[in-house]
Design a protein around this motif. Sequence first.
Motif, mmCIF file in Angstrom:
data_model
loop_
_atom_site.group_PDB
_atom_site.id
_atom_site.type_symbol
_atom_site.label_atom_id
_atom_site.label_comp_id
_atom_site.label_asym_id
_atom_site.label_seq_id
_atom_site.Cartn_x
_atom_site.Cartn_y
_atom_site.Cartn_z
ATOM 1 N N CYS A 117 7.003 2.864 0.989
ATOM 2 C CA CYS A 117 8.274 3.307 0.237
ATOM 3 C C CYS A 117 9.296 2.795 0.630
ATOM 4 C CB CYS A 117 8.240 4.490 -1.335
ATOM 5 S SG CYS A 117 6.924 4.815 -2.103
ATOM 6 N N LEU A 118 8.861 3.637 2.006
ATOM 7 C CA LEU A 118 9.973 3.625 3.338
ATOM 8 C C LEU A 118 10.349 1.685 3.450
ATOM 9 C CD1 LEU A 118 9.298 7.441 4.234
ATOM 10 C CD2 LEU A 118 11.669 5.979 3.409
ATOM 11 N N ILE A 119 9.470 1.540 3.991
ATOM 12 C CA ILE A 119 9.649 0.153 4.796
ATOM 13 C C ILE A 119 10.314 -0.690 3.971
ATOM 14 C CG2 ILE A 119 7.756 -1.664 5.555
ATOM 15 C CD1 ILE A 119 5.528 -0.077 6.323
ATOM 16 N N PHE A 120 9.503 -0.822 2.353
ATOM 17 C CA PHE A 120 10.818 -1.640 1.520
ATOM 18 C C PHE A 120 11.868 -1.132 1.267
ATOM 19 C CE2 PHE A 120 11.699 -2.102 -3.241
ATOM 20 C CZ PHE A 120 11.614 -3.144 -3.467
ATOM 21 N N ILE A 121 12.601 0.181 1.147
ATOM 22 C CA ILE A 121 13.825 0.743 1.535
ATOM 23 C C ILE A 121 14.317 -0.280 2.481
ATOM 24 C CG2 ILE A 121 15.306 2.303 1.590
ATOM 25 C CD1 ILE A 121 13.741 4.188 -0.033
ATOM 26 N N TYR A 122 13.560 -0.017 3.418
ATOM 27 C CA TYR A 122 14.039 -0.775 5.052
ATOM 28 C C TYR A 122 14.567 -1.729 4.833
ATOM 29 C CZ TYR A 122 14.641 -1.146 10.160
ATOM 30 O OH TYR A 122 14.762 -1.618 11.465
ATOM 31 N N LEU A 143 -3.606 10.146 2.495
ATOM 32 C CA LEU A 143 -3.435 8.839 1.309
ATOM 33 C C LEU A 143 -1.296 9.088 0.897
ATOM 34 C CD1 LEU A 143 -6.013 8.797 -0.641
ATOM 35 C CD2 LEU A 143 -5.279 7.345 1.022
ATOM 36 N N LYS A 144 -1.252 10.568 0.443
ATOM 37 C CA LYS A 144 0.298 10.487 0.629
ATOM 38 C C LYS A 144 1.181 10.090 1.598
ATOM 39 C CE LYS A 144 1.942 14.225 1.538
ATOM 40 N NZ LYS A 144 3.056 14.507 2.877
ATOM 41 N N ASN A 145 1.173 10.059 2.251
ATOM 42 C CA ASN A 145 2.032 9.833 3.327
ATOM 43 C C ASN A 145 2.218 7.837 3.800
ATOM 44 O OD1 ASN A 145 2.173 12.045 4.223
ATOM 45 N ND2 ASN A 145 1.284 12.375 6.397
ATOM 46 N N ILE A 146 0.671 7.284 3.251
ATOM 47 C CA ILE A 146 0.107 5.911 3.435
ATOM 48 C C ILE A 146 1.746 4.914 2.239
ATOM 49 C CG2 ILE A 146 -1.105 4.322 2.317
ATOM 50 C CD1 ILE A 146 -3.187 5.625 4.634
ATOM 51 N N PHE A 147 1.474 5.810 0.892
ATOM 52 C CA PHE A 147 2.239 5.813 -0.297
ATOM 53 C C PHE A 147 3.609 6.131 0.759
ATOM 54 C CE2 PHE A 147 4.909 7.126 -3.684
ATOM 55 C CZ PHE A 147 3.933 5.994 -4.832
#
Length: 311
Positions: free
Chosen positions: A128-133, A120-124
């Motif tokens: 966040c990283l997809i949003f930044i990308y 779950l931590k990795n999915i979160f």
Amino acid sequence: MHSIKFVLFTSLNFFLGLIFIYSAYSKLYPIEPFEMTFIQLHLANWATAPFIARFLISIEFFIGLMLISNIFSRFMTLFAIVILTVFSLYLLGIILTYGNNGNCGCFGEQIIMTPFQALLKNIFLIGCLIFIYKYHSGFQWSKSKYLIISIAIISLVLPHILNYVELSYSKHYLVDKKDSFPLNLDTLIKNAKIHPVPESLKQGKHIIAFMSLTCPHCRIAAKKMHLMKLQNPNLPFYLVLNGEEKDTTNFFEDTKARNIPFTMLFGKPFVYLAGLSLPSIYLVKNDTVEKRINYVILNKNELEKWLRKNK
């Protein structure tokens, strides 16, 4: 509006970078459980695992420092997404194979997380990283290549500086008998609880480990022994555990060491045999301790050499 967006993405990058850096740092102390992961996956042996573990920790340091520097953010976020995806697939495999038990090791022994919690931590983090990308490109500084090279070098050497590889798996540790002493196994046999101690422990060669159920170093040693026992079922390990009986379930869920016979010993008899420094790992021949070894240098190949010598 532009300044607000800049502050938002810079802060988010900094936050994610700190998580990667802490994840890397936490795996260093202790590093042995992380090293054993690669042995268990058949990606390394006992000699190469320490180097592979430190290299992957270097990658986490590199990602964290690059995210904080906010340079070439799209490339680094994509790289971080790939790394987290690989880790997530590994966690999913662990859940399907062993269930949602024990510590996943994502933050070493500092923050205990089950594989599902880590997933779950990795999915979160991936979200966040997809949003930044998608919405942030980061700095494109013309001289940034020098900074990137510097960060890469620092990341590569940092794990070896903070926790260097112990290369002294010398025969000295296992064959030096100057400090051998008799082990009163009758005390163990007489006072043991839960499982009776077999009389056969008094004859031949055995590796007897005295451990506390709540001692983190003892758990590292038990994890090592579990993995060694899987690779060589003939290794004569025997665990003598001390602590609250209710803690045995958590101990074995974490270490997976149920493939090793054990008993429990309490009070003065345990201290008398184990001493004050745990884990106490004894290489015993008949009723004599030939050597007491440290859990850090516990090595399958050297143990096998000891077992073959002067049978």
